[in-house]
Design an enzyme around this catalytic site. Structure first.
Site, PDB file in Angstrom:
ATOM      1  N   ASP A 149      47.767  40.163  45.696  1.00  0.00           N
ATOM      2  CA  ASP A 149      46.775  39.686  44.724  1.00  0.00           C
ATOM      3  C   ASP A 149      47.232  38.375  44.077  1.00  0.00           C
ATOM      4  OD1 ASP A 149      44.905  41.709  45.052  1.00  0.00           O
ATOM      5  OD2 ASP A 149      45.883  43.016  43.592  1.00  0.00           O
TER       6      ASP A 149
ATOM      7  N   LYS B 152      47.594  51.818  43.474  1.00  0.00           N
ATOM      8  CA  LYS B 152      48.512  50.693  43.685  1.00  0.00           C
ATOM      9  C   LYS B 152      49.917  50.921  43.102  1.00  0.00           C
ATOM     10  CE  LYS B 152      44.925  47.108  43.914  1.00  0.00           C
ATOM     11  NZ  LYS B 152      44.560  45.764  43.447  1.00  0.00           N
TER      12      LYS B 152
END
Ligand code: ATR
Length: 287
Positions: A109, A73
């Site tokens: 997220d 990420k």
């Protein structure tokens, strides 16, 4: 079924290392099927060394975009050409797509966490003065950002490694403070919200060994862990009269925005989708 779209059907994927346990193909496959859209969503297992060049050649590989998971990420953030404000704030990207051939990245997220609470504990942020977050890794960072977005007054981060909690608190500024793991019992009585953002309590990991003595009935307790679905933390919180939200909602809600970028429709997180993923979790991790 909709009419076949001109040109090849869009293809997306999840990129990780490893990636075989990811439930993202199940989620996106369900949406493609129920919305009657042409397209596909697969898995790509890519090593850290190969990841930057994989992402740079994503379009040449026939993909319209991808999700990015552990451990890529941060590398995805460094590789995309344009990052959203949210991704820049966290320096983490989990969703990638193209606009006019330019590689874009977002961090979904944060919205996944907030939307899950909105759906399963409506009104959770109204007047929320104090949230406690256990953990100071990548998941905690997105969760703290979501809490601040929704105007929670103060966020206290407690972590086994105190330095990481302090680094996280400094990163976000004065509405976030660090505390010692042992301080949890004194802080609980003032908490409107408690979040487990560690991996503790997950099947195969050590237990999250904390007492909820002092937790206010009516407080909201949520866990980023979703295997098992009801963690011991959530079970104890529920027994104490707290409102509980499991970690599956965050996974499902973070997926929606990528789907819209790749396949052109914003999908819904429905009870049917949830049941499908729950059945899959139960199949691989029988209670
Ligand atoms: P993620 O991206 O999923 O947040 P991470 O960055 O590795 O993963 O963070 C994992 C979190 O779980 C950290 O807060 C970690 O605490 P440390 O910073 O002290 O390592 C926490 N964690 C993992 N195993 C733990 C354990 N056995 N006891 C306490 N905390 C633990």
């Amino acid at each position: 079924m909709s009419e076949a779209a001109p040109g090849p059907a869009p293809r997306a994927c999840i990129v990780g290392w490893p990636v075989k346990h990811s439930r993202s193909p199940l989620i996106h496959g369900h949406w493609l099927e129920t919305l009657g859209l042409a397209g596909s969503y697969g898995r790509e297992e890519v090593s850290p060394e190969a990841f930057p060049s994989f992402l740079k050649t994503l379009q040449a590989r026939g993909y319209v975009g991808c999700n990015v998971t552990v451990p890529h990420k941060e590398a995805a953030y460094r590789t995309v050409e344009v990052a959203t404000d949210r991704a820049r704030a966290l320096e983490v990207v989990n969703t990638v797509w193209f606009e006019n051939g330019v590689l874009h990245g977002d961090n979904t997220d944060i919205v996944g966490f907030v939307s899950s609470l909105d759906a399963d504990a409506p009104g959770w942020a109204d007047g929320a003065g104090h949230a406690l977050v256990l953990g100071a890794g990548g998941a905690a960072r997105a969760i703290v950002a979501g809490l601040l977005d929704r105007q929670v007054g103060l966020v206290t981060v407690l972590n086994r490694t105190r330095d990481r909690a302090e680094t996280l608190a400094r990163f976000f500024g004065k509405r976030v403070q660090a505390a010692r793991w042992e301080d949890l019992s004194q802080l609980l009585h003032s908490a409107d919200l408690l979040v487990n953002a560690t991996s503790l309590g997950m099947t195969g990991q050590p237990a999250l060994d904390v007492s909820l003595e002092g937790l206010r009935p009516g407080a909201v307790v949520t866990d980023a862990v979703y295997v098992p679905l009801e963690t011991p933390l959530l079970r104890e919180a529920r027994a104490r009269g707290a409102r509980t939200v499991d970690g599956l909602g965050m996974l499902l809600h973070q997926a929606a925005s990528g789907f819209e970028h790749w396949f052109g429709r914003l999908p819904e997180v429905t009870p049917e989708l949830r049941a499908l993923v729950v059945a899959d979790i139960q199949k691989s991790h029988p209670a």
